[in-house]
Design a protein around this motif. Structure first.
Motif, mmCIF file in Angstrom:
data_model
loop_
_atom_site.group_PDB
_atom_site.id
_atom_site.type_symbol
_atom_site.label_atom_id
_atom_site.label_comp_id
_atom_site.label_asym_id
_atom_site.label_seq_id
_atom_site.Cartn_x
_atom_site.Cartn_y
_atom_site.Cartn_z
ATOM 1 N N PRO A 66 40.323 41.474 82.534
ATOM 2 C CA PRO A 66 40.780 40.597 81.173
ATOM 3 C C PRO A 66 41.370 39.513 81.908
ATOM 4 C CG PRO A 66 42.258 42.214 81.450
ATOM 5 C CD PRO A 66 41.137 42.879 82.419
ATOM 6 N N SER A 67 40.945 38.951 82.748
ATOM 7 C CA SER A 67 41.513 37.683 83.124
ATOM 8 C C SER A 67 40.384 36.412 83.616
ATOM 9 C CB SER A 67 42.078 37.684 84.521
ATOM 10 O OG SER A 67 43.168 38.683 84.586
ATOM 11 N N ASN A 79 47.213 39.788 78.989
ATOM 12 C CA ASN A 79 47.411 40.915 78.242
ATOM 13 C C ASN A 79 47.810 42.075 79.189
ATOM 14 O OD1 ASN A 79 47.273 40.286 75.557
ATOM 15 N ND2 ASN A 79 44.828 39.909 75.820
ATOM 16 N N ASN A 105 35.059 38.631 84.596
ATOM 17 C CA ASN A 105 35.848 38.624 83.223
ATOM 18 C C ASN A 105 35.275 39.447 82.382
ATOM 19 O OD1 ASN A 105 35.390 37.151 80.313
ATOM 20 N ND2 ASN A 105 37.568 36.843 81.079
ATOM 21 N N ALA A 107 35.119 39.997 78.957
ATOM 22 C CA ALA A 107 34.153 39.354 77.944
ATOM 23 C C ALA A 107 32.712 38.950 78.476
ATOM 24 C CB ALA A 107 34.932 38.208 77.090
ATOM 25 N N GLY A 135 43.073 41.048 72.791
ATOM 26 C CA GLY A 135 43.154 39.512 72.678
ATOM 27 C C GLY A 135 41.723 39.029 72.227
ATOM 28 N N LEU A 136 41.363 37.645 72.345
ATOM 29 C CA LEU A 136 40.034 37.264 71.703
ATOM 30 C C LEU A 136 39.469 37.000 73.175
ATOM 31 C CD1 LEU A 136 40.695 35.166 68.541
ATOM 32 C CD2 LEU A 136 39.504 37.498 68.632
ATOM 33 N N GLY A 137 38.141 37.390 73.601
ATOM 34 C CA GLY A 137 37.525 37.157 74.547
ATOM 35 C C GLY A 137 36.354 36.228 74.247
ATOM 36 N N GLU A 151 37.354 30.454 77.596
ATOM 37 C CA GLU A 151 38.537 31.054 76.913
ATOM 38 C C GLU A 151 38.670 30.587 75.482
ATOM 39 O OE1 GLU A 151 40.535 33.443 77.999
ATOM 40 O OE2 GLU A 151 39.798 33.719 79.996
ATOM 41 N N HIS A 154 42.029 31.108 73.411
ATOM 42 C CA HIS A 154 43.151 30.386 73.595
ATOM 43 C C HIS A 154 43.279 28.911 73.181
ATOM 44 C CE1 HIS A 154 44.764 33.385 76.628
ATOM 45 N NE2 HIS A 154 43.502 33.628 76.452
#
Ligand code: BGC
Length: 253
Positions: A66-67, A79, A105, A107, A135-137, A151, A154
């Protein structure tokens, strides 16, 4: 028949299964272990190794993380523990396991799976997958190819005061005890901002609450067609495995 172990790492769970690369199907039961807290490089190695051991696996591994991932290195950590920033995730898991690990990643992995095997199968043009979870990916896919590390979760909302994923993720829904109409309206505010900056042919909504699309679809009011994902929680695992498979093919071609 080609099989790859797919591992999907998220803020709450580390999930793994062996994936049939031709069909995207999981050929073993999906195993979910809790993500340790704090979710540091040190604490996450044991569950990662457990997933390999449980599947009795010794081949290549695809791992969704998740990055933002650049050449195997995590550049962000919204997160998970901040100590991941600038850590080479591939090196970290390869050293621990002795196996080849390809990291993408999370997502982007889910997006890859949905366009190859799921709701986006057969669609051409530009597809934006948004995963709704802790989160929202986001994953942007153009004619089957990922444009990595977008992203959209964000972007700022509410006059630049709120990061979208803190306002309209599933975590935000639970944290603020939002009814579906309240959350649906928040999510639509997010989609309206997305639509101001990009016009994909289709938006697909993934993550656990894609299966509850009926409860909030009436609050979605944008120009771009929006539909739910079809692979639910398996997309991240299948896409990570497919990513690893595609990367190996490129290396040897
Ligand atoms: C991260 C993304 C990730 C998404 C879903 C966000 O907080 O910035 O990279 O894809 O969460 O896990």
């Amino acid at each position: 028949m080609e099989h790859v172990l797919g591992i999907d790492i998220g803020a709450t769970g580390m999930k793994g299964a062996i994936v049939d690369i031709e069909t995207g199907e999981l050929v073993t039961e999906r195993i979910k272990l809790p993500t340790p807290h704090p979710a540091t490089p040190e604490s996450m190695i044991d569950p990662f190794l457990d997933l390999i051991k449980t599947h009795n696996w010794s081949g290549i591994i695809g791992c969704g993380f998740p990055s933002i991932i650049k050449n195997g290195t995590a550049l962000t950590a919204s997160n998970i523990d901040k100590s991941w920033i600038n850590t080479n995730v591939e090196d970290c898991f390869e050293k621990a396991s002795g196996l080849k690990v390809n990291v993408v990643n999370d997502a982007d992995a889910a997006g890859l799976a949905e366009v190859h095997f799921g709701a986006g199968k057969g669609m051409s043009g530009c597809i934006l997958l948004i995963t709704i979870g802790s989160g929202l990916g986001s994953a942007l896919i153009y004619n089957g190819q990922i444009v990595p590390n977008t992203e959209f979760g964000h972007i700022f909302l509410k006059g630049q005061t709120q990061v979208a994923e803190k306002y309209a993720s599933n975590n935000a829904r639970k944290l603020h005890n939002l009814e579906w109409d309240e959350w649906g309206k928040r999510f639509n505010e997010f989609l309206l901002q997305v639509e101001r900056i990009i016009l994909p042919d289709q938006i697909i909504l993934g993550g656990g609450i894609s299966k509850r699309f009926d409860l909030y679809k009436e609050y979605i009011d944008i120009q771009i067609p929006v539909s739910p994902a079809s692979m639910l929680n398996n997309a991240g695992i299948a896409g990570a495995a497919l990513f690893a498979h595609q990367k190996q093919l490129k290396l040897f071609s």
